[in-house]
Design a protein around this motif. Structure first.
Motif, PDB file in Angstrom:
ATOM      1  N   PHE A 175       6.477   9.582  16.610  1.00 25.03           N
ATOM      2  CA  PHE A 175       6.724   8.138  16.570  1.00 25.03           C
ATOM      3  C   PHE A 175       5.837   7.559  15.469  1.00 25.03           C
ATOM      4  O   PHE A 175       4.622   7.790  15.453  1.00 25.03           O
ATOM      5  N   ILE A 176       6.449   6.828  14.543  1.00 24.79           N
ATOM      6  CA  ILE A 176       5.675   6.193  13.474  1.00 24.79           C
ATOM      7  C   ILE A 176       5.785   4.680  13.611  1.00 24.79           C
ATOM      8  O   ILE A 176       6.877   4.117  13.584  1.00 24.79           O
ATOM      9  N   PRO A 206      -3.393   4.958   5.788  1.00 17.49           N
ATOM     10  CA  PRO A 206      -3.393   3.670   5.078  1.00 17.49           C
ATOM     11  C   PRO A 206      -2.520   3.746   3.824  1.00 17.49           C
ATOM     12  O   PRO A 206      -2.422   4.807   3.212  1.00 17.49           O
ATOM     13  N   TYR A 207      -1.868   2.649   3.493  1.00 22.43           N
ATOM     14  CA  TYR A 207      -1.116   2.595   2.235  1.00 22.43           C
ATOM     15  C   TYR A 207      -1.133   1.165   1.708  1.00 22.43           C
ATOM     16  O   TYR A 207      -1.533   0.247   2.420  1.00 22.43           O
ATOM     17  N   LYS A 208      -0.695   1.037   0.447  1.00 22.53           N
ATOM     18  CA  LYS A 208      -0.738  -0.292  -0.185  1.00 22.53           C
ATOM     19  C   LYS A 208       0.626  -0.654  -0.737  1.00 22.53           C
ATOM     20  O   LYS A 208       1.331   0.200  -1.276  1.00 22.53           O
ATOM     21  N   LEU A 209       0.967  -1.926  -0.613  1.00 23.22           N
ATOM     22  CA  LEU A 209       2.176  -2.434  -1.262  1.00 23.22           C
ATOM     23  C   LEU A 209       1.721  -3.225  -2.480  1.00 23.22           C
ATOM     24  O   LEU A 209       0.850  -4.104  -2.367  1.00 23.22           O
ATOM     25  N   LEU A 210       2.294  -2.900  -3.634  1.00 26.94           N
ATOM     26  CA  LEU A 210       1.861  -3.566  -4.868  1.00 26.94           C
ATOM     27  C   LEU A 210       2.784  -4.719  -5.208  1.00 26.94           C
ATOM     28  O   LEU A 210       3.969  -4.528  -5.456  1.00 26.94           O
ATOM     29  N   LEU A 211       2.216  -5.912  -5.172  1.00 27.95           N
ATOM     30  CA  LEU A 211       2.982  -7.113  -5.510  1.00 27.95           C
ATOM     31  C   LEU A 211       2.437  -7.691  -6.801  1.00 27.95           C
ATOM     32  O   LEU A 211       1.311  -7.357  -7.197  1.00 27.95           O
ATOM     33  N   LYS A 212       3.208  -8.597  -7.422  1.00 27.86           N
ATOM     34  CA  LYS A 212       2.728  -9.221  -8.663  1.00 27.86           C
ATOM     35  C   LYS A 212       1.391  -9.913  -8.424  1.00 27.86           C
ATOM     36  O   LYS A 212       0.485  -9.863  -9.228  1.00 27.86           O
ATOM     37  N   LEU A 220       0.096   3.266   8.703  1.00 22.08           N
ATOM     38  CA  LEU A 220       1.083   3.925   9.560  1.00 22.08           C
ATOM     39  C   LEU A 220       0.313   4.569  10.703  1.00 22.08           C
ATOM     40  O   LEU A 220      -0.665   5.274  10.450  1.00 22.08           O
ATOM     41  N   VAL A 221       0.748   4.326  11.926  1.00 24.31           N
ATOM     42  CA  VAL A 221       0.152   5.027  13.061  1.00 24.31           C
ATOM     43  C   VAL A 221       1.152   6.111  13.452  1.00 24.31           C
ATOM     44  O   VAL A 221       2.291   5.809  13.808  1.00 24.31           O
TER      45      VAL A 221
END
Ligand code: SAM
Length: 246
Positions: A175-176, A206-212, A220-221
């Motif tokens: 399960f994510i 952990p992850y990153k979303l790159l926005l302007k 994510l667990v």
């Protein structure tokens, strides 16, 4: 290729994803329909094109990085619980069409959109949309412990989500849960529920979303299903949220 397609390909690449041209076309079709339906019904608060590409599409695909490499090839049946306007389930299906995906959603209007977009994208035979609550379908023999993977984004806190989602996962499956930046307190409060329901936390990614305008931090667990969920779970609709297992 139109400018939006080029931008999407570039952003996907930055996130480590390779997107074929026919998949990009499907994503853009999804984007256009989402915006069109959003004029009539409030499906999503995110309305800007670039934001949809990153905060919806790329964010949805990032849950693939939570799938342990050992079981990646074995994942076939996936359920997205509280799919809303199709996140993360539809991006996963576009990216990996061989997945057999079920979208579960409690709100009728959203279900109508999910059925419509599934037909438009040509997925009517390999994507199932079900209307109802996780607490009901999680007790249904046809769905209970039938999935290799359950995914869920922005539906509830982890203790409640464990009761919504773990009943669908087979032993050996995962399960994510897609979460925001701060999760340690939520995770602590969910330990008992995860254990009672047959899960075990494998890792937090952990992850990153790159926005302007900058970066958004996410986590994510990832949980393994290690034991069968006891028969008395999930409890009746509303109870997991009213009285989370502590
Ligand atoms: N996952 C989507 C996303 O990330 O954009 C939608 C998130 S939206 C905030 C939460 C969705 O979960 C709503 O559409 C709601 O109807 C659905 N939902 C909440 N509780 C549910 C339950 N017990 N069973 C099925 N769907 C549920």
């Amino acid at each position: 290729m139109e400018a939006l397609a080029v931008s999407f390909q570039k952003r996907a690449k930055e996130a480590g994803l390779e997107l074929l041209e026919d998949r990009i076309e499907k994503f853009l079709l999804f984007l256009r329909e989402l915006k069109e339906w959003n004029r009539k019904f409030n499906l999503t608060a995110i309305k800007d094109d670039e934001e949809i590409l990153v905060k919806h599409f790329i964010d949805s695909l990032s849950c693939l990085s939570g799938v342990p490499s050992k079981i990646y090839q074995k994942i076939r049946k996936v359920i997205d619980i509280g799919s809303g306007a199709g996140f993360p389930g539809i991006p996963l299906k576009i990216y990996q069409p061989t997945l057999d995906i079920t979208l579960l959603e409690a709100t009728r209007k959203k279900v109508e959109f999910l059925r419509y977009i599934s037909r438009k994208l040509g997925f009517e035979r390999s994507l199932e949309v079900i209307h109802g609550r996780a607490e009901e379908y999680g007790r249904d023999r046809e769905y209970r412990e039938k999935y290799d993977m359950a995914v869920s984004r922005a539906v509830s806190n982890l203790a409640i989500l464990a009761e919504y989602c773990l009943p669908f996962v087979k032993i050996g499956g995962i399960f994510i849960s897609q979460k925001g930046r701060e999760i340690s307190d939520e995770l602590k409060k969910a330990c008992k529920a995860i254990e009672v329901l047959g899960g075990r936390v494998r890792e937090i990614i952990p992850y990153k979303l790159l926005l302007k305008e900058g970066e958004l931090e996410r986590n994510l667990v990832v949980m393994d299903k290690v034991e069968s969920t006891p028969e008395n779970y999930p409890r009746r609709p509303g109870l997991p949220a009213k009285r989370p297992i502590r």
